[in-house]
Design an enzyme around this catalytic site. Structure first.
Site, PDB file in Angstrom:
ATOM      1  N   GLY A 297      30.243 -31.936 -59.477  1.00  0.00           N
ATOM      2  CA  GLY A 297      28.864 -31.466 -59.565  1.00  0.00           C
ATOM      3  C   GLY A 297      27.982 -32.310 -60.464  1.00  0.00           C
TER       4      GLY A 297
ATOM      5  N   GLY B  33      17.986 -34.832 -58.044  1.00  0.00           N
ATOM      6  CA  GLY B  33      18.960 -35.418 -57.134  1.00  0.00           C
ATOM      7  C   GLY B  33      19.081 -36.898 -57.423  1.00  0.00           C
TER       8      GLY B  33
ATOM      9  N   ILE C 131      26.795 -28.947 -53.654  1.00  0.00           N
ATOM     10  CA  ILE C 131      28.111 -29.417 -54.095  1.00  0.00           C
ATOM     11  C   ILE C 131      29.159 -29.190 -52.990  1.00  0.00           C
ATOM     12  CG2 ILE C 131      29.885 -29.252 -55.902  1.00  0.00           C
ATOM     13  CD1 ILE C 131      26.976 -30.281 -56.752  1.00  0.00           C
TER      14      ILE C 131
ATOM     15  N   ARG D  20      29.761 -43.555 -15.943  1.00  0.00           N
ATOM     16  CA  ARG D  20      28.534 -42.963 -15.403  1.00  0.00           C
ATOM     17  C   ARG D  20      27.858 -43.929 -14.420  1.00  0.00           C
ATOM     18  NH1 ARG D  20      25.831 -38.327 -14.246  1.00  0.00           N
ATOM     19  NH2 ARG D  20      23.580 -38.552 -14.507  1.00  0.00           N
TER      20      ARG D  20
ATOM     21  N   GLN E 113      21.348 -41.862 -26.522  1.00  0.00           N
ATOM     22  CA  GLN E 113      20.508 -42.453 -25.473  1.00  0.00           C
ATOM     23  C   GLN E 113      21.360 -42.887 -24.272  1.00  0.00           C
ATOM     24  OE1 GLN E 113      17.355 -42.221 -25.938  1.00  0.00           O
ATOM     25  NE2 GLN E 113      16.693 -43.198 -24.050  1.00  0.00           N
ATOM     26  N   ILE E 114      22.513 -43.478 -24.556  1.00  0.00           N
ATOM     27  CA  ILE E 114      23.383 -43.956 -23.475  1.00  0.00           C
ATOM     28  C   ILE E 114      23.951 -42.777 -22.668  1.00  0.00           C
ATOM     29  CG2 ILE E 114      25.607 -45.124 -23.029  1.00  0.00           C
ATOM     30  CD1 ILE E 114      24.786 -47.116 -25.291  1.00  0.00           C
TER      31      ILE E 114
ATOM     32  N   GLY F 130      20.807 -37.185 -20.731  1.00  0.00           N
ATOM     33  CA  GLY F 130      20.691 -35.735 -20.941  1.00  0.00           C
ATOM     34  C   GLY F 130      21.983 -35.119 -21.450  1.00  0.00           C
TER      35      GLY F 130
ATOM     36  N   GLU G  83      25.454 -39.167 -52.068  1.00  0.00           N
ATOM     37  CA  GLU G  83      25.898 -40.156 -53.068  1.00  0.00           C
ATOM     38  C   GLU G  83      24.872 -41.271 -53.255  1.00  0.00           C
ATOM     39  OE1 GLU G  83      30.039 -41.102 -53.361  1.00  0.00           O
ATOM     40  OE2 GLU G  83      30.569 -39.278 -52.277  1.00  0.00           O
TER      41      GLU G  83
ATOM     42  N   SER H 182      19.441 -44.071 -49.180  1.00  0.00           N
ATOM     43  CA  SER H 182      19.297 -45.506 -48.870  1.00  0.00           C
ATOM     44  C   SER H 182      18.292 -46.160 -49.832  1.00  0.00           C
ATOM     45  CB  SER H 182      18.823 -45.696 -47.427  1.00  0.00           C
ATOM     46  OG  SER H 182      19.883 -45.422 -46.549  1.00  0.00           O
TER      47      SER H 182
HETATM   48  C1  LIG Z   1      26.006 -32.467 -47.334  1.00  0.00           C
HETATM   49  C2  LIG Z   1      25.739 -32.885 -48.747  1.00  0.00           C
HETATM   50  C3  LIG Z   1      26.802 -32.968 -49.657  1.00  0.00           C
HETATM   51  C4  LIG Z   1      26.559 -33.304 -50.987  1.00  0.00           C
HETATM   52  N1  LIG Z   1      27.617 -33.298 -51.885  1.00  0.00           N
HETATM   53  C5  LIG Z   1      27.357 -33.470 -53.206  1.00  0.00           C
HETATM   54  C6  LIG Z   1      28.396 -33.306 -54.173  1.00  0.00           C
HETATM   55  O1  LIG Z   1      29.566 -33.025 -53.834  1.00  0.00           O
HETATM   56  N2  LIG Z   1      28.087 -33.449 -55.488  1.00  0.00           N
HETATM   57  C7  LIG Z   1      26.825 -33.751 -55.916  1.00  0.00           C
HETATM   58  O2  LIG Z   1      26.613 -33.860 -57.130  1.00  0.00           O
HETATM   59  N3  LIG Z   1      25.801 -33.920 -55.011  1.00  0.00           N
HETATM   60  C8  LIG Z   1      26.043 -33.779 -53.681  1.00  0.00           C
HETATM   61  N4  LIG Z   1      25.018 -33.914 -52.771  1.00  0.00           N
HETATM   62  C9  LIG Z   1      23.668 -34.200 -53.242  1.00  0.00           C
HETATM   63  C10 LIG Z   1      23.174 -35.611 -52.871  1.00  0.00           C
HETATM   64  O3  LIG Z   1      23.834 -36.572 -53.635  1.00  0.00           O
HETATM   65  C11 LIG Z   1      21.655 -35.612 -53.067  1.00  0.00           C
HETATM   66  O4  LIG Z   1      21.106 -34.817 -52.028  1.00  0.00           O
HETATM   67  C12 LIG Z   1      21.067 -37.005 -53.028  1.00  0.00           C
HETATM   68  O5  LIG Z   1      21.459 -37.741 -54.160  1.00  0.00           O
HETATM   69  C13 LIG Z   1      19.531 -36.996 -52.944  1.00  0.00           C
HETATM   70  O6  LIG Z   1      18.976 -36.135 -53.882  1.00  0.00           O
HETATM   71  P1  LIG Z   1      17.860 -35.062 -53.433  1.00  0.00           P
HETATM   72  O7  LIG Z   1      18.429 -34.356 -52.266  1.00  0.00           O
HETATM   73  O8  LIG Z   1      17.484 -34.255 -54.606  1.00  0.00           O
HETATM   74  O9  LIG Z   1      16.641 -35.928 -52.943  1.00  0.00           O
HETATM   75  P2  LIG Z   1      15.445 -36.487 -53.868  1.00  0.00           P
HETATM   76  O10 LIG Z   1      16.000 -37.194 -55.040  1.00  0.00           O
HETATM   77  O11 LIG Z   1      14.462 -35.402 -54.110  1.00  0.00           O
HETATM   78  O12 LIG Z   1      14.804 -37.556 -52.882  1.00  0.00           O
HETATM   79  C14 LIG Z   1      13.831 -37.243 -51.879  1.00  0.00           C
HETATM   80  C15 LIG Z   1      13.349 -38.550 -51.264  1.00  0.00           C
HETATM   81  O13 LIG Z   1      12.698 -39.345 -52.268  1.00  0.00           O
HETATM   82  C16 LIG Z   1      13.304 -40.631 -52.328  1.00  0.00           C
HETATM   83  N5  LIG Z   1      13.292 -41.131 -53.716  1.00  0.00           N
HETATM   84  C17 LIG Z   1      13.646 -40.488 -54.849  1.00  0.00           C
HETATM   85  N6  LIG Z   1      13.527 -41.293 -55.905  1.00  0.00           N
HETATM   86  C18 LIG Z   1      13.099 -42.492 -55.435  1.00  0.00           C
HETATM   87  C19 LIG Z   1      12.784 -43.759 -56.042  1.00  0.00           C
HETATM   88  N7  LIG Z   1      12.917 -43.949 -57.349  1.00  0.00           N
HETATM   89  N8  LIG Z   1      12.365 -44.762 -55.235  1.00  0.00           N
HETATM   90  C20 LIG Z   1      12.230 -44.568 -53.894  1.00  0.00           C
HETATM   91  N9  LIG Z   1      12.510 -43.409 -53.264  1.00  0.00           N
HETATM   92  C21 LIG Z   1      12.948 -42.380 -54.028  1.00  0.00           C
HETATM   93  C22 LIG Z   1      14.727 -40.418 -51.830  1.00  0.00           C
HETATM   94  O14 LIG Z   1      15.304 -41.625 -51.379  1.00  0.00           O
HETATM   95  C23 LIG Z   1      14.482 -39.408 -50.709  1.00  0.00           C
HETATM   96  O15 LIG Z   1      14.083 -40.085 -49.558  1.00  0.00           O
HETATM   97  C24 LIG Z   1      25.245 -33.598 -51.420  1.00  0.00           C
HETATM   98  C25 LIG Z   1      24.192 -33.541 -50.496  1.00  0.00           C
HETATM   99  C26 LIG Z   1      24.419 -33.173 -49.194  1.00  0.00           C
HETATM  100  C27 LIG Z   1      23.255 -33.065 -48.251  1.00  0.00           C
END
Ligand SMILES: Cc1cc2nc3c(=O)[nH]c(=O)nc-3n(C[C@H](O)[C@H](O)[C@H](O)COP(=O)(O)OP(=O)(O)OC[C@H]3O[C@@H](n4cnc5c(N)ncnc54)[C@H](O)[C@@H]3O)c2cc1C
Length: 389
Positions: free
Chosen positions: A134, A141, A167, A278, A346-347, A350, A373, A376
């Site tokens: 966590g 995030g 988490i 197909r 797409q390939i 429907g 994690e 991008s």
């Molecule tokens: C299915 C799933 C499993 C997960 N498992 C875990 C886990 O086990 N443990 C854990 O700790 N977390 C976990 N996460 C959390 C995950 O790591 C976060 O969702 C992720 O790091 C993005 O944080 P956020 O969702 O708060 O997005 P935000 O940080 O709010 O980002 C929103 C948007 O703003 C962009 N952004 C933010 N800051 C910048 C910047 N400085 N420059 C440019 N763009 C920026 C981001 O790229 C994104 O497009 C999980 C998430 C999901 C969906």
């Protein structure tokens, strides 16, 4: 699957015997234990906990854990093979295996003391216990260092209050490594990692997310209300939790690269097969250049993702700094997973939009790879910081 390893400065494209063995084992296991159930788990958002126990018996829950702690004792190339082969079948199972191995288990493996390692690693490596990790909070995030969940020292104990969200295994995890604030906001040495067992008073799980994809991988909140944790549960020293986490994520990103690679491989192979079967205009659709070129692009990008992922894995296994390389592999492989899964739908036309064919699930699962994690955009931040320093 062909592997790529770099030995010193020489590139080897041969799969090791261990990699061949792991790939075959995962394929056999997956067609018996995952494929027949995966659409049901997806539909009902079931986290198939018994499957993880069985994967523990096969050594897949402690791939990187040395044998002295009950693990398989493999390196990152074998780990990438395992995660990508699982994810080629079902990305959500790949995500859970990756989170268990490279986040929770690996944090303990890399930074815990000997007593903690002997206490927790055998249970995690065997699959007897499921691990969670966590870092993320509802308001932090990408900016995880700004976290607000706090631990206040009280004699030999810490009192933890706050919440973590998104988490993986937040409900079913038997143990969680949780990173919380023990110092000032803005201080990278103001956070500490704790090992917290399920059932500890004041530690509960909250909302389980209803997700677009990766639906068999459980994602839930962790809630801390005056949760008393003994100082013996601190990993390493107080104040080093965030620094440890960044190192854990360097390895974790290789597993998300492997996850993306596996999903891309699965989406591509399904589309390739379908394109030959197909027929339209009295010909297989693969004979149309518009479709054949899509397949050529998919195959080429998958090879490039494979090279980046195995290169980062090889460097990690040799103890080299992979901060930039793991971010590059994660960024590229995730984006290729999304592009390949999109073209896969797409390939299939429907039929790709229905649940009778695998294309739509790859499409839904792939998107997580560009978010989890580190998004991008955050990977580009890591890469640009590294090349501009
Ligand atoms: C299915 C799933 C499993 C997960 N498992 C875990 C886990 O086990 N443990 C854990 O700790 N977390 C976990 N996460 C959390 C995950 O790591 C976060 O969702 C992720 O790091 C993005 O944080 P956020 O969702 O708060 O997005 P935000 O940080 O709010 O980002 C929103 C948007 O703003 C962009 N952004 C933010 N800051 C910048 C910047 N400085 N420059 C440019 N763009 C920026 C981001 O790229 C994104 O497009 C999980 C998430 C999901 C969906």
């Amino acid at each position: 699957m062909q592997a790529v390893q770099t030995n010193g400065h020489e590139l080897s494209f041969d799969e090791s015997e261990n990699q061949k063995m792991i790939a075959q084992m995962v394929r056999d296991f997956g067609s018996r234990e995952i494929k027949p159930h995966m659409m049901d788990w997806d539909e009902t958002q079931t986290f198939p906990i018994d499957l993880f126990k069985k994967m523990g018996e096969l050594g897949l829950m402690g791939i990187l854990v040395p044998e002295e702690y009950g693990g398989s004792g493999f390196g990152y190339p074998e780990y990438v093979t395992a995660i990508s082969e699982i994810s080629k079948i079902d990305g959500s199972i790949g995500l859970s295996v990756a989170a268990h191995n490279s986040l929770c288990t690996n944090h303990i493996l890399q930074f815990a003391n000997s007593e903690q390692k002997f206490k927790y690693l055998p249970k995690l490596a065997s699959g007897e216990w499921i691990g969670a990790w966590g870092l993320t909070e509802p308001n932090t995030g990408s900016d995880a260092g700004n976290m607000r969940t706090v631990a206040v020292r009280d004699g030999d104990y810490y009192i933890i209050n706050g919440a973590k969200n998104f988490i993986t295994h937040g409900k079913s995890g038997n143990v969680a490594v949780v990173i919380v604030r023990t110092g000032a906001v803005g201080d990278s040495r103001g956070m500490t990692a704790f090992i917290i067992e399920k059932g500890t008073p004041g530690f509960t799980s909250g909302k389980k997310e209803n997700k677009l994809g990766m639906r068999a991988s459980e994602t839930a909140e962790l809630i801390f209300t005056d949760c008393r944790i003994h100082k013996s549960q601190v990993i390493g020293e107080e104040g080093y939790g965030f620094i440890q986490s960044m190192k854990v994520l360097d390895g974790g990103r290789i597993s998300i690269a492997a996850l993306g690679l596996g999903i891309a491989m699965g989406a591509y192979e399904a589309a390739l097969k379908y394109s030959k079967e197909r027929h339209q205009f009295d010909k297989p659709i693969s004979s149309f250049q518009g479709i054949a070129f899509k397949l050529a692009d998919m195959a080429t990008k998958i090879e490039a993702a494979r090279l980046l992922t195995f290169r980062a894995a090889d460097m990690k296994s040799r103890g080299l700094d992979v901060n930039k390389e793991s971010a590059m592999a994660k960024l590229y492989s995730s984006e290729v997973a999304v592009e390949t899964a999109n073209e896969g739908v797409q390939i299939f036309g429907g039929y790709g939009y229905t649940k009778d064919f695998p294309a739509e699930k790859y499409y839904r699962d792939a998107k997580l790879c560009t978010i989890g994690e580190g998004t991008s955009e955050i990977q580009k931040l890591v890469i640009s910081r590294s090349i501009l320093k």
